[in-house]
Design an enzyme around this catalytic site. Sequence first.
Site, short mmCIF file in Angstrom:
data_model
loop_
_atom_site.label_atom_id
_atom_site.label_comp_id
_atom_site.label_asym_id
_atom_site.label_seq_id
_atom_site.Cartn_x
_atom_site.Cartn_y
_atom_site.Cartn_z
CE LYS A 172 -1.77 -14.87 -4.25
NZ LYS A 172 -2.26 -14.16 -3.36
CE LYS A 201 -10.48 -15.02 -5.04
NZ LYS A 201 -9.94 -14.67 -3.96
CE LYS A 240 -4.05 -1.76 2.60
NZ LYS A 240 -4.91 -1.67 1.65
N1 TRP Z 1 -8.08 -14.83 4.12
C1 TRP Z 1 -8.46 -15.85 3.23
C2 TRP Z 1 -7.99 -15.31 1.66
O1 TRP Z 1 -7.41 -14.25 1.56
C3 TRP Z 1 -10.02 -15.94 2.97
C4 TRP Z 1 -10.63 -16.07 4.49
C5 TRP Z 1 -11.35 -15.45 5.17
C6 TRP Z 1 -10.64 -17.48 5.05
N2 TRP Z 1 -11.88 -16.07 6.23
C7 TRP Z 1 -11.24 -17.27 6.09
C8 TRP Z 1 -9.75 -18.49 4.76
C9 TRP Z 1 -11.31 -18.12 7.39
C10 TRP Z 1 -9.87 -19.76 5.74
C11 TRP Z 1 -10.51 -19.29 7.09
O2 TRP Z 1 -8.26 -15.87 0.75
#
Ligand code: TRP
Length: 336
Positions: A202, A205, A118
């Site tokens: 990477k 998305k 950032k």
């Molecule tokens: N932080 C994960 C990602 O960036 C997404 C996510 C949010 C997650 N809550 C979670 C993954 C709980 C596992 C468990 O993709």
Amino acid sequence: MSKPIILTGDRPTGPLHIGHYFGSLVERKKAEQTHQLHIMIADVQALTDNWENPEKVRNNVLEVAADNLALGFDTDKTTIFIQSRIPEIAELTVFFSNLVTVNRLKRNPTVKTEIEQKARLFGTDGESVTLGFLGYPVSQAADILSLKATVVPVGEDQLPMIEQTREIAGKFNRLYKTETFPLPEAKLSNAPRIIGLDGSAKMGKSLNNAVNISDTPEETIKKIKAAKTDSENEIRYDPKKRPEISNLVLLYSLVSGIDTETAVAELKGINYGTFKTQLAEKINVHFEPIRQKRSEIMKDPDAIFDTLAQGTEKARIEIKKTMQDVRTAMYIDYPA
Ligand code: TRP
């Protein structure tokens, strides 16, 4: 004996791609047999980075739901739900935020890297870091612990989140003299890492360097044809020295269900152009049934939201039980 609980989740910030598919969706599908599986669409977390683009998050909820459902999860057993529909998760986040210092959050390696990014993008760091962003590991701990999940399948970059979740669980239990929370374990996928088609570290998305589950065969062909290679025109698997072509060989091996060595032997002497045509073809064949199912599902968005509502309801029952334990432990279980 009840089955061990898994929580896994995706931020709805873009369609899921072939990296997500081999890295996590396939593993989720397998885990459905042996675990109580919860799949969360983490819209609240996505907003910590996208609060200015809520419509992007909203649109991708449906996409990510369809990407998951295309694998054919048994939604009588597995819950798939939307994070923001369960206000108790936000409530738990508030309680947990007392147990975590700002300095500890700043030391979280994933958060630290993101803050540095950032700073590079926006100049001053402090000015672009919101409370919600800095605190997202706390919110993720609440996601996991509200369901008392013991297994969390993640990529490397998420290990610090699980570490922080364990710290929060331990601290809560010690402080409030309770055994409310289990200490969850991270489960790393053993699928090898897929890099971007542009050669960047990477496949992302929103980086436009991925083959998406939802891509058409034509889009797939176009993307693979445009994928970065090198000038050697000799197919090898050597991810260190020849990362781009090795990545394509890896994709070939994954969609063919063979190892990379066998793939290299199979492709010996073929030029890159021909190889790319074959690779795109194999990807399209592999994903044909999944894409078929996905487009069926996408014809009826209301039915998708029904499935999500059912999943939300089931997950919420479990989460409400956890919150009762939390309130008792914290002396806020008032009689009326
Ligand atoms: N932080 C994960 C990602 O960036 C997404 C996510 C949010 C997650 N809550 C979670 C993954 C709980 C596992 C468990 O993709």
